[in-house]
Design a protein around this motif. Structure first.
Motif, mmCIF file in Angstrom:
data_model
loop_
_atom_site.group_PDB
_atom_site.id
_atom_site.type_symbol
_atom_site.label_atom_id
_atom_site.label_comp_id
_atom_site.label_asym_id
_atom_site.label_seq_id
_atom_site.Cartn_x
_atom_site.Cartn_y
_atom_site.Cartn_z
ATOM 1 N N ALA A 139 39.106 24.231 31.631
ATOM 2 C CA ALA A 139 37.765 24.688 32.011
ATOM 3 C C ALA A 139 37.656 24.887 33.527
ATOM 4 N N SER A 140 38.241 23.959 34.300
ATOM 5 C CA SER A 140 38.145 24.076 35.760
ATOM 6 C C SER A 140 38.974 25.256 36.272
ATOM 7 N N ILE A 141 40.121 25.527 35.615
ATOM 8 C CA ILE A 141 40.946 26.675 36.005
ATOM 9 C C ILE A 141 40.230 27.986 35.672
ATOM 10 N N LEU A 142 39.618 28.023 34.484
ATOM 11 C CA LEU A 142 38.860 29.222 34.098
ATOM 12 C C LEU A 142 37.688 29.464 35.033
ATOM 13 N N SER A 143 37.098 28.371 35.500
ATOM 14 C CA SER A 143 35.981 28.479 36.442
ATOM 15 C C SER A 143 36.459 29.098 37.765
ATOM 16 N N ARG A 144 37.642 28.667 38.234
ATOM 17 C CA ARG A 144 38.212 29.201 39.469
ATOM 18 C C ARG A 144 38.575 30.686 39.299
ATOM 19 N N ILE A 145 39.148 31.025 38.128
ATOM 20 C CA ILE A 145 39.492 32.420 37.841
ATOM 21 C C ILE A 145 38.237 33.280 37.843
ATOM 22 N N ASP A 146 37.187 32.747 37.225
ATOM 23 C CA ASP A 146 35.916 33.474 37.177
ATOM 24 C C ASP A 146 35.358 33.703 38.584
ATOM 25 N N PHE A 147 35.529 32.692 39.455
ATOM 26 C CA PHE A 147 35.058 32.796 40.843
ATOM 27 C C PHE A 147 35.806 33.895 41.602
ATOM 28 N N LEU A 148 37.103 34.045 41.300
ATOM 29 C CA LEU A 148 37.941 35.012 42.014
ATOM 30 C C LEU A 148 37.854 36.433 41.455
ATOM 31 N N LYS A 149 37.232 36.578 40.263
ATOM 32 C CA LYS A 149 37.136 37.905 39.650
ATOM 33 C C LYS A 149 36.282 38.828 40.500
ATOM 34 N N GLU A 150 36.668 40.124 40.518
ATOM 35 C CA GLU A 150 35.951 41.108 41.315
ATOM 36 C C GLU A 150 35.490 42.264 40.442
ATOM 37 N N SER A 151 34.362 42.850 40.798
ATOM 38 C CA SER A 151 33.833 43.990 40.043
ATOM 39 C C SER A 151 34.689 45.231 40.254
ATOM 40 N N ASN A 152 35.206 45.390 41.470
ATOM 41 C CA ASN A 152 36.031 46.551 41.783
ATOM 42 C C ASN A 152 37.252 46.089 42.577
ATOM 43 N N PRO A 153 38.240 45.497 41.894
ATOM 44 C CA PRO A 153 39.368 44.858 42.590
ATOM 45 C C PRO A 153 40.200 45.793 43.467
ATOM 46 N N MET A 154 40.278 47.087 43.127
ATOM 47 C CA MET A 154 41.061 48.002 43.964
ATOM 48 C C MET A 154 40.449 48.164 45.354
ATOM 49 N N LEU A 155 39.144 47.882 45.480
ATOM 50 C CA LEU A 155 38.473 47.962 46.777
ATOM 51 C C LEU A 155 38.068 46.570 47.247
ATOM 52 N N PHE A 267 38.370 60.754 47.462
ATOM 53 C CA PHE A 267 37.644 61.392 46.362
ATOM 54 C C PHE A 267 36.645 60.441 45.687
ATOM 55 N N GLY A 268 36.921 59.131 45.760
ATOM 56 C CA GLY A 268 36.135 58.192 44.964
ATOM 57 C C GLY A 268 36.588 58.189 43.513
ATOM 58 N N PHE A 269 37.820 58.695 43.256
ATOM 59 C CA PHE A 269 38.414 58.676 41.916
ATOM 60 C C PHE A 269 39.226 57.397 41.745
ATOM 61 N N SER A 270 39.231 56.862 40.531
ATOM 62 C CA SER A 270 40.175 55.800 40.202
ATOM 63 C C SER A 270 41.378 56.458 39.543
ATOM 64 N N ARG A 271 42.546 56.284 40.138
ATOM 65 C CA ARG A 271 43.751 56.940 39.609
ATOM 66 C C ARG A 271 44.044 56.511 38.179
ATOM 67 N N ASP A 272 43.637 55.293 37.826
ATOM 68 C CA ASP A 272 43.907 54.773 36.487
ATOM 69 C C ASP A 272 42.970 55.358 35.432
ATOM 70 N N ASP A 273 41.869 55.969 35.861
ATOM 71 C CA ASP A 273 40.846 56.400 34.901
ATOM 72 C C ASP A 273 40.601 57.902 34.865
ATOM 73 N N THR A 274 41.303 58.681 35.680
ATOM 74 C CA THR A 274 41.015 60.117 35.747
ATOM 75 C C THR A 274 41.369 60.854 34.456
ATOM 76 N N SER A 275 42.221 60.260 33.621
ATOM 77 C CA SER A 275 42.616 60.936 32.374
ATOM 78 C C SER A 275 41.422 61.190 31.463
ATOM 79 N N THR A 276 40.338 60.428 31.647
ATOM 80 C CA THR A 276 39.162 60.584 30.772
ATOM 81 C C THR A 276 38.358 61.844 31.082
ATOM 82 N N PHE A 277 38.528 62.411 32.285
ATOM 83 C CA PHE A 277 37.736 63.595 32.622
ATOM 84 C C PHE A 277 38.501 64.709 33.345
#
Length: 363
Positions: A139-155, A267-277
């Motif tokens: 639980a404490s490790i998951l809490s630390r992982i949750d703290f380190l999570k980012e909404s937009n990790p590439m930036l 561009f503001g494009f995510s290279r991992d997601d451009t295949s969708t459009f």
């Protein structure tokens, strides 16, 4: 089978053709390589150095990644240093092997640049292993992982930002690299080291990390009594770095364009997601080509031009190259030549194409 799937036959017609190309081209051709095996392969294809050695790839082996995760999840500097000390011998050995293979050719090593989520996206088995090793609850490790999570990790928390928050990571990597180089020099070698600080957007970020590099080197050189010439430069991969290149060049020995991220951030494009459009973009002729395959001259290219011109206005002799995927694409190589870059860097198997393309530019 492709002509370029195996090391080039030294007596074959392709070798002769490439030798003609080498006599004509002005651009140097380096490679992107992270292991001694890749380095040897690149040399067999005619690489003149390493333009990008990605240090995070050295941590992906199971034993190392486990130790690295423990370091990331540590709540204080003392614990992080303890885990980094265990990783130091691995990195030193890796760097020594690469420098030895490359002999006196330039080797540009990029300091750590992965989004942290790449290391802490773990399953239950690894979670249990970490809990046991760290003597903490899941639980404490998951809490630390949750703290380190980012909404937009590439930036987010990566590149030099990681080194500024956790200077001990930069210290360990630089110690490993320079210790390996000093060991080789002591053995009679002539290592040619270039240390690349990633994701710089402000000159103060670069100066902060450069000072750490110099501080580590001072300690090592005093300890072994040897001097070593090496370069400290930066990866230009966000628009602001291009716009303040004049300032950064006052402190940097070289620039290297990371055009994958520079394209994403421009561009503001995510290279991992451009295949969708992107299919719709090509059908509707909104984009003539994929900007991740060919350098976009109008936007990304304009920023690169600003960085080259302003950087050389400050420091005429500054070395400038490119190490994104575009470094092996012929039309992008032409553009790099037009900009006056010193070299392009690409994957080992694209080196013959890059050598030919660089010669065709001159013709």
């Amino acid at each position: 089978m492709s002509l370029f799937q195996n090391p080039i036959d030294a007596s074959g017609p392709l070798t002769e053709l490439l030798s003609w190309a080498d006599q004509i081209r002005k651009l140097k051709i380096r490679t992107n390589a992270d292991t001694p095996e890749d380095c040897e392969k690149a040399l067999s294809f005619g690489a003149e150095g390493i333009g990008l050695c990605r240090t995070e790839h050295m941590f992906f082996e199971e034993t190392r990644v486990h130790e690295f995760r423990k370091m990331i999840l540590a709540g204080n500097k003392k614990s992080r240093v303890k885990h980094l000390t265990k990783l130091l011998p691995y990195q030193t050995k890796d760097f020594y092997s690469i420098l030895k293979v490359m002999n006196d050719k330039p080797v540009t090593v990029r300091l750590l640049d992965p989004p942290l989520h790449e290391f802490i996206n773990i399953g239950n088995k690894e979670l249990e292993h970490l809990a046991l090793d760290l003597k903490k609850s899941k639980a404490s490790i998951l809490s630390r992982i949750d703290f380190l999570k980012e909404s937009n990790p590439m930036l987010g928390h990566r590149g030099c930002r990681l080194g500024i928050s956790y200077p001990e990571i930069t210290e360990m990597q630089v110690e490993a690299l320079l210790e390996a180089a000093l060991k080789l020099k002591k053995e009679g070698g002539n290592p040619n080291v270039e240390i690349m600080i990633p994701l710089v957007s402000h000159v103060n970020e670069f100066v902060n990390q450069k000072n750490i590099v110099l501080s580590v080197f001072d300690k090592l050189s005093q300890k072994c009594g040897l001097d070593l010439k090496f370069k400290i430069g930066t990866m230009i991969e966000v628009p602001r770095a291009c716009l303040v290149a004049e300032e950064i060049a006052k402190h940097a020995d070289f620039f290297s364009f990371g055009t994958n991220d520079l394209t994403q951030t421009t561009f503001g494009f995510s290279r991992d997601d451009t295949s969708t459009f992107f299919e719709s973009y090509f059908q509707e002729k909104i984009l003539p080509v994929d900007p991740f395959e060919q350098i976009d001259r109008g936007g990304v290219g304009k920023l690169m031009r600003i960085a080259v011109q302003d950087g050389r206005k400050t420091k005429k002799s500054i070395s400038i190259g490119i190490c994104g995927e575009h470094g092996g694409e012929p039309s992008s190589i032409r553009f790099c030549s037009d900009l006056g870059l010193n070299y392009v860097s690409c994957s080992p198997f694209r080196i013959p194409i890059a050598r030919l393309a660089a010669a065709q530019v001159e013709l």
